[in-house]
Design a protein around this motif. Structure first.
Motif, PDB file in Angstrom:
ATOM      1  N   ALA A  36      22.624  16.484  74.015  1.00  0.00           N
ATOM      2  CA  ALA A  36      21.218  16.905  75.116  1.00  0.00           C
ATOM      3  C   ALA A  36      21.367  18.700  74.900  1.00  0.00           C
ATOM      4  O   ALA A  36      19.824  19.341  75.496  1.00  0.00           O
ATOM      5  N   ARG A  37      23.026  19.269  75.531  1.00  0.00           N
ATOM      6  CA  ARG A  37      22.505  20.914  75.428  1.00  0.00           C
ATOM      7  C   ARG A  37      21.958  21.443  74.236  1.00  0.00           C
ATOM      8  O   ARG A  37      21.241  22.030  74.511  1.00  0.00           O
ATOM      9  N   GLU A  53      25.047  14.540  89.515  1.00  0.00           N
ATOM     10  CA  GLU A  53      24.850  13.989  90.870  1.00  0.00           C
ATOM     11  C   GLU A  53      23.812  13.741  90.921  1.00  0.00           C
ATOM     12  O   GLU A  53      22.435  13.406  90.836  1.00  0.00           O
ATOM     13  N   ALA A  54      22.798  15.229  92.434  1.00  0.00           N
ATOM     14  CA  ALA A  54      21.578  15.331  92.550  1.00  0.00           C
ATOM     15  C   ALA A  54      21.230  16.476  92.232  1.00  0.00           C
ATOM     16  O   ALA A  54      20.183  16.714  93.131  1.00  0.00           O
ATOM     17  N   MET A  55      21.382  17.063  91.665  1.00  0.00           N
ATOM     18  CA  MET A  55      20.768  18.293  90.874  1.00  0.00           C
ATOM     19  C   MET A  55      20.213  18.874  89.952  1.00  0.00           C
ATOM     20  O   MET A  55      21.131  18.149  88.978  1.00  0.00           O
ATOM     21  N   LEU A  56      19.357  19.037  89.602  1.00  0.00           N
ATOM     22  CA  LEU A  56      18.870  19.802  88.061  1.00  0.00           C
ATOM     23  C   LEU A  56      19.048  21.139  88.176  1.00  0.00           C
ATOM     24  O   LEU A  56      19.497  21.683  88.859  1.00  0.00           O
ATOM     25  N   VAL A  57      19.651  21.249  87.359  1.00  0.00           N
ATOM     26  CA  VAL A  57      20.604  22.562  86.018  1.00  0.00           C
ATOM     27  C   VAL A  57      20.251  22.952  85.097  1.00  0.00           C
ATOM     28  O   VAL A  57      19.474  22.516  84.386  1.00  0.00           O
ATOM     29  N   GLY A  58      19.964  24.345  84.757  1.00  0.00           N
ATOM     30  CA  GLY A  58      20.027  25.401  83.796  1.00  0.00           C
ATOM     31  C   GLY A  58      20.977  25.066  82.798  1.00  0.00           C
ATOM     32  O   GLY A  58      22.358  24.150  82.575  1.00  0.00           O
ATOM     33  N   LEU A  59      21.048  25.782  81.491  1.00  0.00           N
ATOM     34  CA  LEU A  59      21.763  25.916  79.886  1.00  0.00           C
ATOM     35  C   LEU A  59      22.984  26.062  80.769  1.00  0.00           C
ATOM     36  O   LEU A  59      24.511  25.550  80.878  1.00  0.00           O
ATOM     37  N   GLY A  61      24.002  26.168  84.130  1.00  0.00           N
ATOM     38  CA  GLY A  61      24.944  25.405  85.229  1.00  0.00           C
ATOM     39  C   GLY A  61      24.403  26.087  85.778  1.00  0.00           C
ATOM     40  O   GLY A  61      24.236  25.230  87.496  1.00  0.00           O
ATOM     41  N   THR A  62      23.590  26.694  86.311  1.00  0.00           N
ATOM     42  CA  THR A  62      22.507  26.941  88.184  1.00  0.00           C
ATOM     43  C   THR A  62      22.115  26.405  87.682  1.00  0.00           C
ATOM     44  O   THR A  62      21.080  25.586  87.460  1.00  0.00           O
ATOM     45  N   VAL A  63      22.007  25.686  89.261  1.00  0.00           N
ATOM     46  CA  VAL A  63      20.668  25.375  89.991  1.00  0.00           C
ATOM     47  C   VAL A  63      19.806  25.265  89.988  1.00  0.00           C
ATOM     48  O   VAL A  63      19.266  26.684  90.592  1.00  0.00           O
ATOM     49  N   GLU A  64      18.349  24.920  89.387  1.00  0.00           N
ATOM     50  CA  GLU A  64      17.283  24.449  89.328  1.00  0.00           C
ATOM     51  C   GLU A  64      16.337  24.167  90.000  1.00  0.00           C
ATOM     52  O   GLU A  64      15.126  24.352  90.832  1.00  0.00           O
ATOM     53  N   GLY A  65      16.539  22.828  90.528  1.00  0.00           N
ATOM     54  CA  GLY A  65      16.221  21.672  91.975  1.00  0.00           C
ATOM     55  C   GLY A  65      17.169  20.814  92.221  1.00  0.00           C
ATOM     56  O   GLY A  65      17.753  20.800  91.523  1.00  0.00           O
TER      57      GLY A  65
END
Length: 238
Positions: A36-37, A53-59, A61-65
């Protein structure tokens, strides 16, 4: 440059998300996660990745939403999610079992349990990853249906099984009766090996292609960026 079997498996898993657009990619397992990555870093940049869990993350690992449960369920039931699950058993029509082996009332072996497999398979595309292809996994009939196959999914609007990837090859259901077909062999694997390791009669064409070669940039991403520790080689050895 030599390509390992595990790297062909990463490529094959990544291809499951090709042209998916902006959907939630939910890979379950090591090599599906690498796939997927890789897909997001190369040919499917619109994929949404999560921290599980509950966050959308960038490549990186930075939280994007934030991904609240209500929004997650909306994506699940509206076909906007593509899961890649494992399978303790899978049959010719794509019915999957992750609950138990043997009779349900007195199972020989307890597995994960049904979990979210019915909802996943009826409401959004689901592919499968099998790290050790054998006749104990690829069976004539699953002992319990958890993930729903093509013979049981009549009327399910978003049901689709894009592909099954194993350490031997790639399989799909592009047949008139929606039974499993050998779509490609990983280099170094023979059709006879696949037949012997499968507990039902696969649809096999006269000229089965090999799983595609990774590009030089894809190999660089796998080896230097996505999995520099080489964890993929522990899951698939050839």
């Amino acid at each position: 440059m030599s390509v390992s079997r595990s790297e062909y498996c990463v490529i094959a898993c990544a291809e499951a998300w090709r042209d998916n657009g902006e959907v939630l990619a939910s890979p379950m397992g090591l090599i599906p996660s690498f796939g997927a990555r890789l897909a997001k870093r190369s040919f499917s940049p619109d994929l949404l990745l999560t921290d599980g869990e509950a966050m959308l993350v960038g490549l990186d690992g930075t939280v994007e939403g934030w991904l609240p449960y209500r929004r997650h369920l909306t994506m699940v039931t509206g076909g906007r999610r593509h899961v890649m699950m494992g399978a303790g058993q899978i049959d010719r029509f794509g019915n999957q079992n992750i609950s138990c082996v043997g009779d349900w009332e007195r199972p020989k072996r307890q597995l994960l349990g049904v979990r979210g497999a019915p909802v996943n398979t009826l409401n959004n595309p689901v592919s499968y990853w099998v790290p050790k292809h054998s006749a104990r996994v690829f069976v004539e009939r699953v002992d319990m249906v958890c993930g729903v196959g093509y013979d049981r999914a009549a009327g399910a609007r978003y049901h689709r099984i894009p592909r099954v990837v194993s350490d031997l090859g790639v399989f799909d259901f592009a047949t008139p009766d929606r039974s499993m077909r050998l779509a490609s062999l990983h280099p170094g694997v023979t059709v006879e090996q696949v037949r012997e390791a499968t507990g039902f009669n696969l649809v096999i064409g006269d000229d089965v292609p090999y799983t595609r070669e990774p590009s030089a940039d894809e190999l660089r991403l796998i080896r230097a960026v996505i999995d520099p520790e080489g964890l993929r080689e522990r899951e698939v050895k050839a």
